[in-house]
Write a protein that holds these residues in place. Structure first.
Motif, PDB file in Angstrom:
ATOM      1  N   THR A 168       0.838  -1.201   0.000  1.00  0.00           N
ATOM      2  CA  THR A 168       0.000   0.000   0.000  1.00  0.00           C
ATOM      3  C   THR A 168       0.872   1.250   0.000  1.00  0.00           C
ATOM      4  O   THR A 168       2.089   1.185   0.149  1.00  0.00           O
ATOM      5  N   SER A 169       0.232   2.410  -0.154  1.00  0.00           N
ATOM      6  CA  SER A 169       0.958   3.685  -0.108  1.00  0.00           C
ATOM      7  C   SER A 169       1.664   3.871   1.226  1.00  0.00           C
ATOM      8  O   SER A 169       2.767   4.405   1.287  1.00  0.00           O
ATOM      9  N   SER A 176       3.014  -0.654  -5.825  1.00  0.00           N
ATOM     10  CA  SER A 176       1.637  -0.566  -5.323  1.00  0.00           C
ATOM     11  C   SER A 176       0.788  -1.725  -5.844  1.00  0.00           C
ATOM     12  O   SER A 176       0.761  -2.004  -7.050  1.00  0.00           O
TER      13      SER A 176
END
Length: 425
Positions: A100-101, A142
């Motif tokens: 994820t970010s 991502s």
């Protein structure tokens, strides 16, 4: 009324250049610029604040008169031999099965936690590679599955004193600096193509006091450095060798230097007036004998830097020369001979604008700085009203600017990396 007005300020050793443009969905349209001879600067660093401020104000006044707008804030460029770059790596455990970010942010923050001297500050932290569970060469992890994320980051630092002095000059000139950008990154933004960045290229920006270098490979910055030599050294050699005032030596370099290096001179002698008032005839061969060795010396320093950073293995597209000194005719041919790589002159090509700007490599940095102007601040950048005092705001900013409180945004896809947000308000 114009909207989305942005401005870039190139504070160089020999000139100050303020470029004003209007950003729109299709790109950037340059409205005009102001140029002033640079005073109070040496090799990219401030040596006299009052003189530097006066030069900045002069360039701003010309840009404002040309465009009819009042400049309140800029994206400013910084260079100088105090700037250093190095590679580091950061790590993060993936919290779930997919990256994820937040995982990327942790890896980048880990890379930024490297120890640097207390008198230095991080200007840019630019990711060039991600590794997920041993898989290398990932540009954007991502959504990929894995358990351990590694980020390769190129860190660019500068001396705090040099940064503070440059910001102080802008403050005294009535400007808010919304971003501070290492100048070869801006030049690369304006001159390099996507194919060159992807395949591998070395940008060499030869300015008045410094030569800035930036190596790109697979679309990412891999190496950056500054050499403490530039076009002013050529001027000084001419002044010393022919006993000329510096202003006359600079004029001679621009008017006759290109001709003697390319064997295009159609005269047997060049009349010069020496410092004592004596008129002397200089042969083209004599002038070439002064200029060529210094050009070769600078290019040999570039060659050594290319070897040190493995540029010969990575720069498939060769070298792109830009900056004011790249205008010296024949320099590209000398560079090809010395470096043994393809060489071209880089012109600003990322925007629409006046021909005299778009066809002149000395404006590459100023134009490229426009591409780094934060989109969130464009509405309030410039207006037609008077500039309000920014002293209280800048004093508050100066206290916080070096506390390493920058926010890393992994969604920033701008080529050139993540720009520091320390100046955001």
């Amino acid at each position: 009324m114009r909207h989305n007005i942005i401005a870039g300020l190139d504070i160089g050793t020999t000139k100050i250049c303020a470029v004003v443009a209007e950003a729109h969905a299709g790109g950037i349209n340059i409205l005009g610029m102001g140029v002033s001879p640079s005073a109070g600067m040496r090799k990219g660093m401030v040596i006299n604040i009052d003189e530097a401020v006066a030069s900045i104000k002069s360039a701003l006044a010309e840009a404002e008169a040309c465009t009819g707008v009042r400049i309140k804030s800029v994206s400013a460029g910084i260079s100088g031999s105090h700037i250093k770059g190095f590679n580091t790596r950061g790590f993060s455990g993936v919290s779930g099965r997919e990256v994820t970010s937040a995982d990327i942010v942790r890896a980048l923050q880990s890379a930024r936690s490297v120890c640097i001297p207390v008198d230095r500050e991080i200007l840019h932290a630019i990711p060039y590679e991600y590794v997920l569970d041993g898989q290398e060469g990932i540009k954007d992890p991502s959504g990929m599955s894995g358990s351990r994320l590694e980020a390769g980051v190129h860190i660019i630092t500068g001396a705090i004193s040099a940064i503070e002095n440059l910001l102080k000059c802008c403050e005294k000139a009535g400007l808010d600096v919304v971003d501070l950008v290492f100048e070869p990154l801006a030049s690369a933004e304006a001159t390099l193509t996507k194919v060159e960045k992807d395949s591998g290229v070395m940008l060499v920006d030869i300015g008045g006091g410094t030569t800035d270098m930036a190596l790109y490979r697979e679309g990412r910055l891999r190496h950056a450095s500054v050499l403490g030599v530039g076009g002013s050294h050529l001027t000084n050699d001419i002044a010393v060798g022919l006993r000329l005032p510096m202003a006359d030596a600079e004029t001679l370099k621009k008017t006759s230097g290109s001709k003697v290096l390319t064997d295009e001179s159609d005269v047997e002698g060049i009349l010069v007036t020496q410092a004592g008032g004596q008129v002397k005839t200089v042969t083209p061969q004599c002038l070439a004998g002064i200029i060529a060795p210094r050009c070769e010396e600078i290019l040999n320093m570039v060659k050594a830097e290319l070897k040190d950073c493995r540029g010969y293995e990575q720069a498939v597209c060769g070298v792109v020369l830009t900056g004011g000194s790249s205008m010296l005719g024949g320099l590209d041919k000398i560079a090809e001979a010395v470096l043994g790589l393809p060489v071209r002159i880089g012109l600003p090509a990322m925007t629409e604008g006046p021909q005299e700007i778009m066809e002149n490599p000395q404006y590459s940095t100023g134009v490229g700085l426009l591409g780094f102007y934060p989109s969130y601040d464009r509405v309030k950048t410039v207006n037609t009203e008077g500039v309000n005092s920014l002293l209280s705001k800048m004093r508050h900013w100066a206290k916080d600017i070096f506390r390493n409180s920058e926010t890393i945004n992994p969604e920033n896809k701008k080529e050139g990396g993540i720009t520091c947000s320390k100046s955001k308000r």
